[in-house]
Design a protein around this motif. Structure first.
Motif, PDB file in Angstrom:
ATOM      1  N   GLY A  54      32.491  51.198  31.155  1.00  0.00           N
ATOM      2  CA  GLY A  54      32.508  50.318  29.985  1.00  0.00           C
ATOM      3  C   GLY A  54      33.885  49.810  29.619  1.00  0.00           C
ATOM      4  N   THR A  55      34.904  50.629  29.761  1.00  0.00           N
ATOM      5  CA  THR A  55      36.264  50.202  29.412  1.00  0.00           C
ATOM      6  C   THR A  55      36.881  49.301  30.480  1.00  0.00           C
ATOM      7  OG1 THR A  55      37.182  52.204  30.422  1.00  0.00           O
ATOM      8  CG2 THR A  55      36.717  52.272  28.056  1.00  0.00           C
ATOM      9  N   GLY A  56      36.235  49.231  31.651  1.00  0.00           N
ATOM     10  CA  GLY A  56      36.773  48.422  32.745  1.00  0.00           C
ATOM     11  C   GLY A  56      37.736  49.172  33.641  1.00  0.00           C
ATOM     12  N   MET A  57      37.887  50.492  33.429  1.00  0.00           N
ATOM     13  CA  MET A  57      38.814  51.261  34.254  1.00  0.00           C
ATOM     14  C   MET A  57      38.441  51.206  35.738  1.00  0.00           C
ATOM     15  SD  MET A  57      39.473  54.732  32.037  1.00  0.00           S
ATOM     16  CE  MET A  57      40.054  54.702  30.346  1.00  0.00           C
ATOM     17  N   VAL A  58      37.150  51.353  36.034  1.00  0.00           N
ATOM     18  CA  VAL A  58      36.698  51.346  37.435  1.00  0.00           C
ATOM     19  C   VAL A  58      37.069  50.037  38.120  1.00  0.00           C
ATOM     20  CG1 VAL A  58      34.650  51.208  38.883  1.00  0.00           C
ATOM     21  CG2 VAL A  58      34.855  53.038  37.234  1.00  0.00           C
ATOM     22  N   ASP A  59      36.793  48.920  37.447  1.00  0.00           N
ATOM     23  CA  ASP A  59      37.100  47.610  38.040  1.00  0.00           C
ATOM     24  C   ASP A  59      38.597  47.460  38.301  1.00  0.00           C
ATOM     25  OD1 ASP A  59      34.428  46.952  37.914  1.00  0.00           O
ATOM     26  OD2 ASP A  59      34.602  45.979  35.950  1.00  0.00           O
ATOM     27  N   HIS A  60      39.416  47.871  37.354  1.00  0.00           N
ATOM     28  CA  HIS A  60      40.867  47.736  37.527  1.00  0.00           C
ATOM     29  C   HIS A  60      41.387  48.649  38.633  1.00  0.00           C
ATOM     30  CE1 HIS A  60      40.713  45.548  33.721  1.00  0.00           C
ATOM     31  NE2 HIS A  60      41.968  45.185  33.923  1.00  0.00           N
ATOM     32  N   MET A  61      40.832  49.851  38.729  1.00  0.00           N
ATOM     33  CA  MET A  61      41.248  50.773  39.784  1.00  0.00           C
ATOM     34  C   MET A  61      40.890  50.217  41.157  1.00  0.00           C
ATOM     35  SD  MET A  61      39.951  54.225  37.835  1.00  0.00           S
ATOM     36  CE  MET A  61      40.026  55.306  39.258  1.00  0.00           C
ATOM     37  N   GLY A 113      42.018  52.086  23.184  1.00  0.00           N
ATOM     38  CA  GLY A 113      41.859  51.236  22.007  1.00  0.00           C
ATOM     39  C   GLY A 113      40.441  50.754  21.815  1.00  0.00           C
ATOM     40  N   LYS A 114      39.480  51.436  22.464  1.00  0.00           N
ATOM     41  CA  LYS A 114      38.082  51.019  22.353  1.00  0.00           C
ATOM     42  C   LYS A 114      37.213  52.144  21.812  1.00  0.00           C
ATOM     43  CE  LYS A 114      38.427  47.548  26.024  1.00  0.00           C
ATOM     44  NZ  LYS A 114      37.824  46.992  27.254  1.00  0.00           N
ATOM     45  N   MET A 169      47.527  48.734  32.829  1.00  0.00           N
ATOM     46  CA  MET A 169      47.413  49.907  31.969  1.00  0.00           C
ATOM     47  C   MET A 169      46.085  50.634  32.174  1.00  0.00           C
ATOM     48  SD  MET A 169      48.639  51.937  29.742  1.00  0.00           S
ATOM     49  CE  MET A 169      50.059  51.157  28.990  1.00  0.00           C
ATOM     50  N   LEU A 170      44.981  49.853  32.282  1.00  0.00           N
ATOM     51  CA  LEU A 170      43.671  50.477  32.488  1.00  0.00           C
ATOM     52  C   LEU A 170      43.617  51.225  33.818  1.00  0.00           C
ATOM     53  CD1 LEU A 170      41.173  47.781  31.128  1.00  0.00           C
ATOM     54  CD2 LEU A 170      41.684  50.030  30.167  1.00  0.00           C
ATOM     55  N   THR A 171      44.326  50.687  34.813  1.00  0.00           N
ATOM     56  CA  THR A 171      44.367  51.358  36.113  1.00  0.00           C
ATOM     57  C   THR A 171      45.024  52.731  35.978  1.00  0.00           C
ATOM     58  OG1 THR A 171      44.533  49.224  37.244  1.00  0.00           O
ATOM     59  CG2 THR A 171      45.173  51.190  38.488  1.00  0.00           C
ATOM     60  N   ILE A 172      46.157  52.772  35.305  1.00  0.00           N
ATOM     61  CA  ILE A 172      46.891  54.031  35.123  1.00  0.00           C
ATOM     62  C   ILE A 172      46.054  55.020  34.306  1.00  0.00           C
ATOM     63  CG2 ILE A 172      48.927  55.097  34.088  1.00  0.00           C
ATOM     64  CD1 ILE A 172      50.415  52.463  34.646  1.00  0.00           C
ATOM     65  N   LEU A 173      45.455  54.528  33.225  1.00  0.00           N
ATOM     66  CA  LEU A 173      44.647  55.406  32.379  1.00  0.00           C
ATOM     67  C   LEU A 173      43.421  55.922  33.124  1.00  0.00           C
ATOM     68  CD1 LEU A 173      44.814  53.562  28.927  1.00  0.00           C
ATOM     69  CD2 LEU A 173      45.845  55.759  29.534  1.00  0.00           C
ATOM     70  N   GLY A 174      42.833  55.074  33.978  1.00  0.00           N
ATOM     71  CA  GLY A 174      41.673  55.507  34.761  1.00  0.00           C
ATOM     72  C   GLY A 174      42.011  56.658  35.687  1.00  0.00           C
TER      73      GLY A 174
END
Length: 478
Positions: A354-361, A40-41, A1-6
């Motif tokens: 901070g949300t971790g989007m970069v790492d997940h992408m 959600g953060k 989900m974080l990947t898609i949102l990123g």
């Protein structure tokens, strides 16, 4: 989900600014804030923003004082000889002007700092582009691409980051890449030639008199630092009535009886502006060389160097307080625009990190590399560096993604050196990334909408990156 949102957050930002539905500052602040809530953060938004501001504060300080320092150097005439030489070459030929833009940006980029490159290049070329009614996005695009290629210098940032992340020698990474980067720079110059021919076909080749004289309306002509910054700010313009005295030279006051008329028209900056300090020319030249040497040798942090340099330049060139205030006021608009954009970008990067989007992408991209591409990880790294260094900061890419790519490459027998060299390929596009503070100096001084610049430059910068990648593979470097 974080990947898609990123990816969705980045896409939303780019679409809105390219369609001019939001200003870059508003988009950089509001879009990540909204997506932080989606993740959600939202309760941690403040922490993310403060972390982003803390990480970019030194960059903002560096840019603020760099603008003041180089603005003062432009005011006092340090770069006038270089400007005159380039403008004499350009004359009033759109083709030569575009090629001259690429050459000037490449030469000035030797200092390793994109902001100073853009300040000097725009200061020199903006008057001619305006007089000849040339496309300003051509100027910003060519300058950004030339600087992107030169940004790979060991003291420019990416090479040092790659060396640090993979524990390699920066020289071992950069020196073998010189032939491929030289091909990339030649590609930028060739592209400048093509774009210049387009402009020449659209506008024709004018004489200087035709370029400077407005037939029906009063003409607005840049006069440099006499009343403004000399970089295209409205405060630095002067209205010359059509058909008035002097055929529309840079200033009605004249250019000096002993100076050739054509040199005056080609000066770009008013050769009689009150801020010139010819007696201090060699002091200012030595101060600038010392400052750049200190940057390269890393004697002090760059923000500290520019802070000291700006204070010294102001004190020596303008010892009286009213004059110092006038110079600071003349450059305040550029300082505020750039600093505001940097701190707005801090919200974007803070939420993305901070949300971790970069790492997940990054993980998603690496995990989706086909197994059959393992032996070709250098090529894969080069291709991935083009979009990733555009959507991520250099720190995020080189310290977050590159080690993962290098580890995957080593598992298939590809050396870390090859991976590191391939990681430099995306820099021509990276310099136009919305996460690069220097690009806001470029578009701000050129009075170009960031969305317009993005629409124009992305395809050409990506092509330049692919040229470097192809040359690197052809020469056996990557």
């Amino acid at each position: 989900m974080l990947t898609i949102l990123g990816f969705a957050m980045i896409a939303t930002f780019l679409v809105l600014i390219m369609l001019k539905k939001m200003s870059p500052i508003a988009a950089l602040v509001l879009i990540p804030a909204l997506f932080c809530v989606f993740v959600g953060k939202g309760a941690k938004l403040g922490d993310y923003v403060l972390d982003g501001v803390s990480s970019l504060a030194p960059t903002a300080a560096m840019l603020m004082f760099a603008i003041v320092y180089f603005g003062v150097m432009i005011d006092v005439g340090l770069f006038d000889p270089i400007v005159r030489a380039i403008l004499k070459f350009c004359k009033a030929d759109p083709l030569r002007i575009v090629v001259g833009t690429a050459l000037l940006a490449a030469i000035v980029s030797l200092d390793g700092d994109g902001s100073t490159t853009f300040m000097i290049t725009v200061s020199a070329m903006y008057p001619l582009y305006k007089r000849l009614k040339m496309s300003l996005v051509v100027m910003t695009g060519v300058a950004a691409m030339a600087n992107g290629v030169m940004n790979t210098l060991p003291w420019g940032g990416p090479t040092a980051r790659a060396a640090t992340a993979l524990k390699l020698d920066a020289g071992d990474i950069f020196v073998p890449m010189i032939p491929a980067l030289a091909v990339g720079l030649l590609g930028v110059i060739a592209l400048s030639y093509v774009l210049g021919r387009r402009e020449r076909k659209r506008l024709g080749v004018l004489t200087l008199d035709e370029a400077l004289v407005e037939e029906t309306e009063p003409e607005t002509v840049l006069v440099g630092a006499g009343t403004g910054t000399g970089t295209g700010a409205d405060a630095g313009r002067k209205t010359v009535p059509a058909g008035g005295s002097g055929s529309g030279t840079d200033a009605d006051a004249g250019t000096g009886a002993d100076e050739p008329e054509e040199d005056a028209r080609l000066a770009g900056l008013d050769p009689n502006r009150a801020t010139l300090r010819p007696r201090l020319y060699w002091f200012n030249a030595l101060l600038t060389v010392t400052l750049l040497t200190a940057m390269i040798m890393e004697w002090l942090p760059i923000p500290v160097l520019f802070l000291l340099g700006a204070a010294l330049a102001l004190t020596v060139n303008f010892p009286h307080m009213p004059d110092q205030k006038a110079r600071l006021g003349a450059h305040a608009e550029n300082v505020l625009n750039v600093a505001g954009m940097v701190f707005a970008a801090a919200v974007f990067t803070g939420v993305l990190t901070g949300t971790g989007m970069v790492d997940h992408m990054a993980t998603w991209l690496v995990d989706n590399i086909p197994d059959g591409m393992g032996p070709h990880m250098a090529f894969v790294t080069g291709v991935l560096s083009i979009p990733l260094t555009y959507f991520m900061s250099n720190d995020g890419f080189y310290f977050g993604v590159l080690p993962v790519l290098a580890e995957a490459g080593q598992a298939h027998g590809v050396s870390s050196l090859e991976i590191a060299r391939a990681s430099l390929v995306g820099q021509p596009l990276h310099m136009s990334s919305p996460l690069v503070p220097a690009v806001y100096v470029l578009v701000g001084m050129a009075k170009v909408e960031f969305g317009d610049h993005t629409r124009f430059v992305v395809k050409w910068a990506a092509l330049t990156s692919l040229v470097i990648l192809a040359a690197g593979m052809l020469f056996g470097i990557i």
